[in-house]
Design a protein around this motif. Structure first.
Motif, PDB file in Angstrom:
ATOM      1  N   SER A 136      -9.611   7.468  -0.941  1.00  0.00           N
ATOM      2  CA  SER A 136     -10.127   6.484  -0.329  1.00  0.00           C
ATOM      3  C   SER A 136      -9.281   5.586   0.275  1.00  0.00           C
ATOM      4  O   SER A 136      -9.823   4.707   1.096  1.00  0.00           O
ATOM      5  N   CYS A 137      -7.834   5.502   0.371  1.00  0.00           N
ATOM      6  CA  CYS A 137      -7.228   4.826   1.040  1.00  0.00           C
ATOM      7  C   CYS A 137      -6.978   5.345   2.526  1.00  0.00           C
ATOM      8  O   CYS A 137      -7.064   6.426   3.036  1.00  0.00           O
ATOM      9  N   SER A 150       1.598   6.542  -6.886  1.00  0.00           N
ATOM     10  CA  SER A 150       0.459   7.218  -7.371  1.00  0.00           C
ATOM     11  C   SER A 150       0.714   8.627  -7.236  1.00  0.00           C
ATOM     12  O   SER A 150       0.757   9.630  -8.112  1.00  0.00           O
ATOM     13  N   THR A 198       0.717  -1.334  -0.159  1.00  0.00           N
ATOM     14  CA  THR A 198      -0.027  -0.092  -0.163  1.00  0.00           C
ATOM     15  C   THR A 198       0.929   1.311   0.055  1.00  0.00           C
ATOM     16  O   THR A 198       0.598   2.228  -0.678  1.00  0.00           O
ATOM     17  N   TYR A 242       2.249   1.576  -3.397  1.00  0.00           N
ATOM     18  CA  TYR A 242       1.283   2.140  -4.280  1.00  0.00           C
ATOM     19  C   TYR A 242       1.065   3.600  -4.232  1.00  0.00           C
ATOM     20  O   TYR A 242       0.849   4.584  -5.213  1.00  0.00           O
ATOM     21  N   GLU A 243       1.037   4.094  -2.808  1.00  0.00           N
ATOM     22  CA  GLU A 243       0.573   5.537  -2.599  1.00  0.00           C
ATOM     23  C   GLU A 243       1.777   6.451  -2.989  1.00  0.00           C
ATOM     24  O   GLU A 243       1.691   7.446  -3.708  1.00  0.00           O
ATOM     25  N   ASP A 274      -8.963   9.864  -6.701  1.00  0.00           N
ATOM     26  CA  ASP A 274     -10.189   9.053  -5.746  1.00  0.00           C
ATOM     27  C   ASP A 274      -9.648   8.066  -5.191  1.00  0.00           C
ATOM     28  O   ASP A 274      -9.920   7.794  -4.051  1.00  0.00           O
ATOM     29  N   THR A 275      -8.737   7.223  -5.913  1.00  0.00           N
ATOM     30  CA  THR A 275      -8.049   6.089  -4.948  1.00  0.00           C
ATOM     31  C   THR A 275      -7.229   6.746  -3.931  1.00  0.00           C
ATOM     32  O   THR A 275      -7.081   5.873  -2.718  1.00  0.00           O
ATOM     33  N   GLN A 276      -6.502   7.749  -3.933  1.00  0.00           N
ATOM     34  CA  GLN A 276      -5.812   8.285  -2.737  1.00  0.00           C
ATOM     35  C   GLN A 276      -6.481   8.747  -1.605  1.00  0.00           C
ATOM     36  O   GLN A 276      -6.401   8.599  -0.572  1.00  0.00           O
TER      37      GLN A 276
END
Length: 190
Positions: free
Chosen positions: A189-190, A16, A9, A12-13, A185-187
Motif C-alpha cells: 500500500s506504500c 519492514s 517512510t 519503516y520500509e 499489505d502495508t508494503q
C-alpha cells in the motif's frame, strides 16, 4: 543510503523488509522441523510395523489375535493361566508369556525385574490350583502392576508435554504468518 539520511517512510520500509526476512526464516525453520518430525515418526512407525511391534496401544493390525490378547494381558491386564487348560497347556502359556515379555523388554527396562519375577512365579506354580497360585504370586504381580502403571503415566505425561510444545510452536507460526501478511499489505500500500 545511511539510516540518518532516510526519511521516516524509508526507515519503516527498510525495517519492514528485514522483519519480513526474519519472519520468513522463522516460518521455514518451523516448517522444516514439523516436516522432519513427521518423516522421522513415519519411518519409526514403518520400522516398528515391519517388525510386528505393537506398542502399548496394540495398533498394529498385522499381529495375530492370540499375540494381541497375550500382549494386552502383559501390558494392561493380568497374565493368568486358565483352569480349563491342561497342565501342559498351562506350562506352555506361562512360557509364552515369559518369552514375549523378555523379548519385548531390554535389561534396562524398569519393569523387567518385577515382570520377570511375577511370570517366574506363574511358571513355577502352573500345577497348583488358581487360588493357591494367585495367593502365591499376588505380591509380585502388585509390584509389576505398579511399575506398569508408572510407565504408562510417564508416557502419558511425555505425550501431553510434546503436544503442548507442538501447539505453542504452531500458534507462534500462525502469529508470525499473520504478522508477515500485515507487513506485506502495508508494503504494497506504500
Amino acid at each position: 543510503m545511511p539510516p540518518a539520511a532516510m526519511g521516516v517512510t524509508g526507515r519503516y520500509e527498510e525495517y519492514s523488509k528485514k522483519e519480513i526476512q526474519f519472519i520468513e526464516t522463522e516460518l521455514k525453520d518451523w516448517f522444516l522441523q514439523r516436516r522432519f518430525g513427521m518423516e522421522r515418526n513415519m519411518a519409526i512407525k514403518k520400522a516398528l510395523d515391519d517388525n510386528n511391534f505393537t506398542g502399548l496401544s496394540m495398533a498394529n493390525s498385522s499381529v495375530p489375535d492370540a499375540q494381541k490378547v497375550m500382549w494386552s494381558d502383559i501390558v494392561q491386564g493380568k497374565p493368568e493361566l486358565d483352569e480349563s487348560l491342561s497342565s501342559n497347556a498351562k506350562q506352555m502359556k506361562a512360557e509364552m508369556y515369559t518369552k514375549m515379555f523378555k523379548e519385548s523388554t531390554d535389561l534396562d527396562h524398569p519393569c523387567r525385574i518385577p515382570g520377570s519375577t511375577y511370570l517366574r512365579c506363574l511358571t513355577d506354580s502352573f500345577k497348583e490350583k488358581a487360588t493357591t497360585r494367585q495367593m502365591k504370586c499376588l505380591p509380585s504381580f502388585e509390584t509389576f502392576d505398579a511399575c506398569r502403571k508408572g510407565i504408562m503415566q510417564q508416557q502419558a505425561s511425555a505425550l501431553e508435554n510434546a503436544l503442548i510444545k507442538q501447539d505453542i510452536a504452531d500458534r507462534r507460526a500462525k502469529a508470525l504468518f499473520e504478522r508477515r501478511a500485515i507487513l506485506l499489505d502495508t508494503q504494497s500500500s506504500c
